[in-house]
Design an enzyme around this catalytic site. Sequence first.
Site, PDB file in Angstrom:
ATOM      1  NE  ARG A   1      -2.700  -0.931   3.449  1.00 38.01           N
ATOM      2  CZ  ARG A   1      -2.530  -0.378   4.649  1.00 38.01           C
ATOM      3  NH1 ARG A   1      -2.767   0.914   4.845  1.00 38.01           N
ATOM      4  NH2 ARG A   1      -2.123  -1.123   5.660  1.00 38.01           N
TER       5      ARG A   1
ATOM      6  CD  GLU B   1     -12.833 -15.649  -0.170  1.00 37.40           C
ATOM      7  OE1 GLU B   1     -12.110 -15.126  -1.053  1.00 37.40           O
ATOM      8  OE2 GLU B   1     -12.873 -15.223   1.004  1.00 37.40           O
TER       9      GLU B   1
HETATM   10  C1  LIG Z   1     -14.413 -10.965   4.171  1.00 32.59           C
HETATM   11  C2  LIG Z   1     -13.856 -12.302   4.492  1.00 32.59           C
HETATM   12  C3  LIG Z   1     -14.821 -13.370   4.817  1.00 32.59           C
HETATM   13  C4  LIG Z   1     -12.522 -12.431   4.484  1.00 32.59           C
HETATM   14  C5  LIG Z   1     -11.782 -13.670   4.287  1.00 32.59           C
HETATM   15  N1  LIG Z   1     -11.500 -13.855   2.933  1.00 32.59           N
HETATM   16  C6  LIG Z   1     -10.699 -13.074   2.168  1.00 32.59           C
HETATM   17  N2  LIG Z   1     -10.892 -13.181   0.846  1.00 32.59           N
HETATM   18  C7  LIG Z   1     -10.185 -12.441  -0.019  1.00 32.59           C
HETATM   19  N3  LIG Z   1      -9.278 -11.540   0.366  1.00 32.59           N
HETATM   20  C8  LIG Z   1      -9.049 -11.391   1.679  1.00 32.59           C
HETATM   21  C9  LIG Z   1      -9.742 -12.151   2.642  1.00 32.59           C
HETATM   22  N4  LIG Z   1      -9.293 -11.776   3.858  1.00 32.59           N
HETATM   23  C10 LIG Z   1      -8.359 -10.816   3.645  1.00 32.59           C
HETATM   24  N5  LIG Z   1      -8.220 -10.565   2.336  1.00 32.59           N
HETATM   25  C11 LIG Z   1      -7.343  -9.573   1.679  1.00 32.59           C
HETATM   26  O1  LIG Z   1      -6.348  -9.179   2.602  1.00 32.59           O
HETATM   27  C12 LIG Z   1      -6.390  -7.761   2.801  1.00 32.59           C
HETATM   28  C13 LIG Z   1      -5.973  -7.431   4.220  1.00 32.59           C
HETATM   29  O2  LIG Z   1      -4.600  -7.756   4.436  1.00 32.59           O
HETATM   30  P1  LIG Z   1      -3.399  -6.936   3.772  1.00 32.59           P
HETATM   31  O3  LIG Z   1      -3.760  -5.482   3.748  1.00 32.59           O
HETATM   32  O4  LIG Z   1      -3.217  -7.475   2.376  1.00 32.59           O
HETATM   33  O5  LIG Z   1      -2.221  -7.210   4.665  1.00 32.59           O
HETATM   34  C14 LIG Z   1      -7.811  -7.388   2.457  1.00 32.59           C
HETATM   35  O6  LIG Z   1      -7.933  -6.041   2.097  1.00 32.59           O
HETATM   36  C15 LIG Z   1      -8.128  -8.343   1.293  1.00 32.59           C
HETATM   37  O7  LIG Z   1      -7.608  -7.827   0.096  1.00 32.59           O
END
Ligand SMILES: CC(C)=CCNc1ncnc2c1ncn2[C@@H]1O[C@H](COP(=O)(O)O)[C@@H](O)[C@H]1O
Length: 354
Positions: free
Chosen positions: A109, A211
């Site tokens: 980011r 998913e």
């Molecule tokens: C909403 C839900 C049931 C979540 C679990 N399933 C998920 N499916 C797809 N992408 C995900 C999920 N959980 C987290 N992420 C990704 O991980 C990001 C957060 O971690 P980071 O900023 O990449 O460090 C989220 O913004 C999203 O892009």
Amino acid sequence: GPTIITMENEADLFYRQMPKVELHAHLNGSVSFSTIEKLMARKPHLNIEHNMTAILSGQKRTLDECFQVFKVIHQLIDTEEDILMVAKDVIREFAEDGVKYLELRTTPREDKNTGMTKRSYVQTVIEAIRQCKNEGLDIEVRLLVSVDRRHGVEVAMKTVKLAEDFMRSTDGFVVGLDLSGDPTVGHGGDLLPALQKAKNCGLKLSLHLSEVPSQVDESELLLNIPPDRIGHGTFLHPEVGGAQSLVDKVMKNNTPLELCLTSNVKGQTVSSYSNHHLLYWYQKGHPIVICTDDRGVFCTELSKEYQLAASTFSLSREAMWSLSQKAIDFTFAPDSLKQQLHQKWFELHPSLFQ
Ligand SMILES: CC(C)=CCNc1ncnc2c1ncn2[C@@H]1O[C@H](COP(=O)(O)O)[C@@H](O)[C@H]1O
Ligand SMILES: [Zn+2]
């Protein structure tokens, strides 16, 4: 007062002490309450409350609401200083839960206001991994760079380039690429060239796949690459609206599935623990690995996920040990490290099974 050992916390202890491999953990979803509190103290003007950053036990949210949670967390974590603290805390907490090998994944980011760039973001996560190693934590950590499917083709290409640069320049800390983000947005097929490019340059691929329902065409395309691991794969099999051709591909390639029980139940893509697709794949003897997804957001631990799988499907401790041991072979680590981990499991086995 005196410690009362009940059956329940005896099982807690067993699964905490059992050495484990965590292969599906999004950094910003893995932030614990105590780290969130430190971040809130740094940014009191944001007026963020804990129920905006985590889904407590018994609560469920729609997938859309779950993704809103990440927006709030991202507001709290917007400087290199924040990233360093968060990554170090997350690694330490996984180590405290008995995780010996961790593959973190995170979406680079940038923030115009704080001067954080995507490159400095990744650099800082790697610095956190280095510091934890130097502090002697008993955990090996590797990194997957995440492509957010919402951000489209151009960003995906740039992210692959960034991951490739880091893979070549950081003595093996960056090992792969993850495709994630809100599965209801965009089409994974558009990102094929970027994913193919990543694979060709030697990055391992872990893709969130099926998913949500009705992604047969997308999954078909993505499985043709093929990926090295699959995240969730909740709706691959025909019984839930997937297709036998998808199952056949996954099985032919022996592609391991990363399974996250609490995440799927709280995000309501799976109706109950006993209906989780873990059973479908386990009964086929297909490679699976139990993971947390977003330990902070879903208020869980990897040890809890193992215990939950064991109690839901009446699996023995030996069976759970075997799952954790087999996961070593599904890591993106080099063979030398896999061997070290197998040795560690071998040495720890007697202390858990007298
Ligand atoms: C909403 C839900 C049931 C979540 C679990 N399933 C998920 N499916 C797809 N992408 C995900 C999920 N959980 C987290 N992420 C990704 O991980 C990001 C957060 O971690 P980071 O900023 O990449 O460090 C989220 O913004 C999203 O892009
Ligand atoms: Zn995930």
